[in-house]
Design a protein around this motif. Structure first.
Motif, PDB file in Angstrom:
ATOM      1  N   UNK A  33       0.850  -1.195   0.000  1.00  0.00           N
ATOM      2  CA  UNK A  33       0.000   0.000   0.000  1.00  0.00           C
ATOM      3  C   UNK A  33       0.884   1.243   0.000  1.00  0.00           C
ATOM      4  N   UNK A  34       0.586   2.152  -0.918  1.00  0.00           N
ATOM      5  CA  UNK A  34       1.392   3.359  -1.089  1.00  0.00           C
ATOM      6  C   UNK A  34       0.489   4.585  -1.159  1.00  0.00           C
ATOM      7  N   UNK A  35       0.845   5.606  -0.410  1.00  0.00           N
ATOM      8  CA  UNK A  35       0.233   6.920  -0.566  1.00  0.00           C
ATOM      9  C   UNK A  35       1.025   7.638  -1.646  1.00  0.00           C
ATOM     10  N   UNK A  36       0.318   8.283  -2.577  1.00  0.00           N
ATOM     11  CA  UNK A  36       0.981   9.000  -3.664  1.00  0.00           C
ATOM     12  C   UNK A  36       0.403  10.406  -3.771  1.00  0.00           C
ATOM     13  N   UNK A  37       1.290  11.370  -3.953  1.00  0.00           N
ATOM     14  CA  UNK A  37       0.885  12.771  -4.085  1.00  0.00           C
ATOM     15  C   UNK A  37       1.517  13.349  -5.348  1.00  0.00           C
ATOM     16  N   UNK A  38       0.665  13.903  -6.206  1.00  0.00           N
ATOM     17  CA  UNK A  38       1.112  14.552  -7.447  1.00  0.00           C
ATOM     18  C   UNK A  38       0.904  16.053  -7.272  1.00  0.00           C
ATOM     19  N   UNK A  39       1.981  16.822  -7.416  1.00  0.00           N
ATOM     20  CA  UNK A  39       1.928  18.265  -7.177  1.00  0.00           C
ATOM     21  C   UNK A  39       2.159  19.031  -8.482  1.00  0.00           C
ATOM     22  N   UNK A  40       1.334  20.041  -8.715  1.00  0.00           N
ATOM     23  CA  UNK A  40       1.504  20.873  -9.906  1.00  0.00           C
ATOM     24  C   UNK A  40       2.870  21.546  -9.906  1.00  0.00           C
ATOM     25  N   UNK A  41       3.288  22.099  -8.757  1.00  0.00           N
ATOM     26  CA  UNK A  41       4.551  22.838  -8.705  1.00  0.00           C
ATOM     27  C   UNK A  41       5.778  21.946  -8.917  1.00  0.00           C
ATOM     28  N   UNK A  42       5.567  20.628  -9.003  1.00  0.00           N
ATOM     29  CA  UNK A  42       6.662  19.700  -9.286  1.00  0.00           C
ATOM     30  C   UNK A  42       6.414  18.913 -10.573  1.00  0.00           C
TER      31      UNK A  42
END
Length: 180
Positions: free
Chosen positions: A83-92
């Protein structure tokens, strides 16, 4: 009848999502990598991740796998989620280009068989970042908060580039004996 994916709109409650986000807030997020490289490859994938090991999360996800696998997929799979939490950020420049979740070159006796994604963000918290299948057109709304998407791990998919905001998701993979 076998199906290519299953969707459960708004299946996770705000309470469950907030509990997951609270666990994540106490961890350091790492730059994501891929099977082919242990170092980040920004052209393929740009996101922040952390791994979750809480049994209540794994058990909750397993309930959904059990609900649909015997009818929709008929894939030999075990209750052994990564299980993985994933975060996609516009500034990156957050994104994950076309890929599948099976490590065909892995040297283990098991393969990822069923993939699962839970949308943790409100759809108004970001733009872009659509979850898409490569060879399957659908008009399903995968962006509703709490929505679960379940599909065989060999289906190619992506998270399109984020054009504003932050997209948060929980992803999990259930494995079984090697594909034959």
């Amino acid at each position: 009848m076998r199906e290519l994916y299953q969707i459960f709109p708004s299946a996770f409650s705000d309470i469950q999502i907030n509990k997951i986000l609270e666990i994540v807030s106490n961890q350091s997020l790492l730059d994501a990598s891929t099977f082919s490289s242990k170092t980040p490859l920004d052209k393929i994938r740009k996101s922040k991740i952390c791994w979750l090991s809480e049994d209540w999360i794994k058990n909750l996800l397993w309930e959904y796998i059990l609900k649909i696998n015997s009818n929709a997929f008929k894939i030999e799979v075990e209750n052994n989620a990564e299980v993985q939490f994933t975060e996609y950020r516009f500034d990156e420049n957050g994104h994950y280009d076309w890929h599948h979740d099976v490590n065909w070159n892995g040297q283990v006796d098991i393969d990822r068989k069923i993939s699962l994604t839970v949308q943790l963000s409100n759809e108004n918290e970001y733009d872009g970042g659509n979850f898409e299948f490569e060879e399957l057109e659908t008009n399903a709304n995968f962006k509703l908060k709490g929505t679960i998407i379940i599909f065989p791990s060999y289906l190619r998919h992506r998270v399109a580039p984020i054009t504003s905001g932050v997209r948060k998701s929980l992803v999990a993979w259930f494995s079984g004996p090697q594909w034959r």
